[in-house]
Write an enzyme that holds these catalytic residues in place. Structure first.
Site, PDB file in Angstrom:
ATOM      1  CD1 TRP A  79     -30.635  23.365  -5.547  1.00 27.85           C
ATOM      2  CD2 TRP A  79     -32.282  24.280  -4.368  1.00 27.85           C
ATOM      3  NE1 TRP A  79     -30.095  24.419  -4.846  1.00 27.85           N
ATOM      4  CE2 TRP A  79     -31.085  25.015  -4.114  1.00 27.85           C
ATOM      5  CE3 TRP A  79     -33.446  24.684  -3.727  1.00 27.85           C
ATOM      6  CZ2 TRP A  79     -31.035  26.114  -3.253  1.00 27.85           C
ATOM      7  CZ3 TRP A  79     -33.403  25.781  -2.870  1.00 27.85           C
ATOM      8  CH2 TRP A  79     -32.211  26.475  -2.646  1.00 27.85           C
ATOM      9  CB  SER A  80     -36.789  20.379  -8.056  1.00 27.58           C
ATOM     10  OG  SER A  80     -37.475  21.443  -7.446  1.00 27.58           O
ATOM     11  CB  THR A  81     -32.546  16.345  -8.137  1.00 29.87           C
ATOM     12  OG1 THR A  81     -32.120  17.227  -9.195  1.00 29.87           O
ATOM     13  CG2 THR A  81     -32.136  14.934  -8.495  1.00 29.87           C
ATOM     14  CE  LYS A  83     -40.950  19.774  -7.024  1.00 30.07           C
ATOM     15  NZ  LYS A  83     -39.842  20.691  -6.774  1.00 30.07           N
TER      16      LYS A  83
END
Length: 396
Positions: A79-81, A83
């Protein structure tokens, strides 16, 4: 019983495998405790100190039925890791003089100037201050898989708030916004750019999206327990329209993230796949002040810029989930007074929906990667991650 039948028989224990330097025994203990008391299913954690991997542990199961053990090579959607690696792409370009964080986005992406966005700066994209937290018009999951359509709609839309004045978490749009700037400059989307410049040369097991040949080693994501319909309705009544758009347009769940469509698409804010070792290595580039694995990816000055605070505020999207204010640097969240990435307020990192995390602390010379498949209900600061971070700092 055949060997195949033995392999498919659910296991009843969760052995921990891998290596842990005795100095960091507390990390191993916290990792084991996650399985005993925090409902961990399958997970891995890795820590680097001074670029050396001192913790590389994994355990549990890669599927909900507990028939596939989590192995050293298991990858999972983080997921947003994701980014953090996307921010790294932008910093590589800036370090080479090809990207100016203080330039208007439209200098690289002319269509972006529409609807009053001609003064939105590149730094506003990296710090979630562009006012484009979610699309205004309905945007389906299938449309999200279409890079050209999604970036065109972002370029045409009017911001939800005055850009540069406040941060509001760009949950899915961040990757398309920063990623399109990367593409306009380099000719490559972030996944290909990251592979060419970082993961390929360093041998890091991380991809944006997931090639079909790797499906067999991907962990199955298990969704968090759903809130009651009444509870969900109450939550969304408290959210501003921008927050609803950021978190639900489109809504994405665990089942979506294991579909062939999701894996084939490039969604740089949310569909990175890798091991904990890979996450620790990518964030280790920042922890090593731009160097990792004997290679310099960024100059020390460029690596330092990622934690250049852009102003603290109550986040317009995630504000209800945090007491007080938070602060984002140029692509990653500062640990700040919440201690989300340890006691050093200038450490930084990024969490992924459900629990995963990447952490970098250049002052201590440490990085951490944590990945798992049983998702918790938290967008950030899952108790399993917090236990691992606390254990790491207790050992330093």
């Amino acid at each position: 019983m055949s060997a195949h039948e033995q392999q498919q028989t659910p296991q009843t224990h969760a052995p921990i495998h891998g290596h842990c330097d005795p100095r960091f025994a507390a990390v191993r203990e916290a990792f084991e405790e996650n399985f005993r008391t925090r409902a961990e299913l399958g997970a891995a954690v890795a820590v680097t100190v001074g670029g050396e991997t001192v913790v590389d542990l994994w355990g549990g199961w890669a599927d909900a039925a507990r028939t596939r053990p989590w192995t050293r090579e298991t990858v999972v959607n983080v997921w947003s890791t994701t980014k953090g690696p996307v921010a790294l792409c932008a910093h590589v370009l800036a370090d080479r003089g090809l990207l100016d964080f203080d330039a208007p986005v439209a200098a690289y992406w002319p269509e972006f100037a529409a609807a009053g966005k001609e003064k939105v700066l590149v730094r506003h994209l990296l710090s979630h201050r562009a006012g484009l937290a979610g699309l205004r018009e309905p945007h389906s999951l299938e449309e999200l898989y279409d890079w050209e359509l999604t970036t065109a709609r972002l370029a045409a839309m009017e911001p939800w708030w005055e850009p540069g004045t406040r941060s509001g978490y760009h949950a899915l749009t961040y990757g398309f916004l920063v990623g399109e700037v990367v593409r306009r400059i380099s000719g490559l989307r972030p996944g290909a750019f990251l592979e060419r410049e970082v993961t390929g040369p360093l041998g890091i097991d991380f991809t944006v999206g997931l090639p079909a040949r790797e499906y067999g080693r991907a962990a199955e994501l298990v969704p968090p327990r759903a809130a009651s319909p009444a509870g969900q309705e109450a939550v969304f009544k408290e959210l501003a329209p921008a927050a609803v758009a950021a978190l639900t347009n489109p809504a994405v769940g665990a089942a979506d993230a294991t579909s062939p469509g999701w894996r084939a698409a490039e969604i740089p804010a949310a569909n990175g796949h890798g091991t904990a070792r890979a996450v620790a290595a990518l964030y280790g580039v920042f922890a090593g002040r731009g160097a990792y694995g004997g290679r310099r990816i960024l100059s020390p000055e460029a690596a330092e810029r990622v934690r250049e605070g852009q102003g603290s505020c109550r986040d317009l999207v995630l504000g209800a989930g945090f007491e007080g204010e938070t602060e984002i640097g140029l692509g990653l969240w500062l640990s700040g007074p919440h201690g989300s990435y340890g006691p050093n307020p200038r450490a930084f990192g990024h969490d992924g929906f459900g629990g995963s995390c990447g952490l970098a602390d250049p002052d201590a010379g440490v990085s951490l990667g944590y990945v798992m498949n049983r998702m918790g209900p938290h967008i950030a600061d899952d108790p399993r991650k917090t236990a691992l971070v606390d254990a790491l700092y207790s050992a330093l």
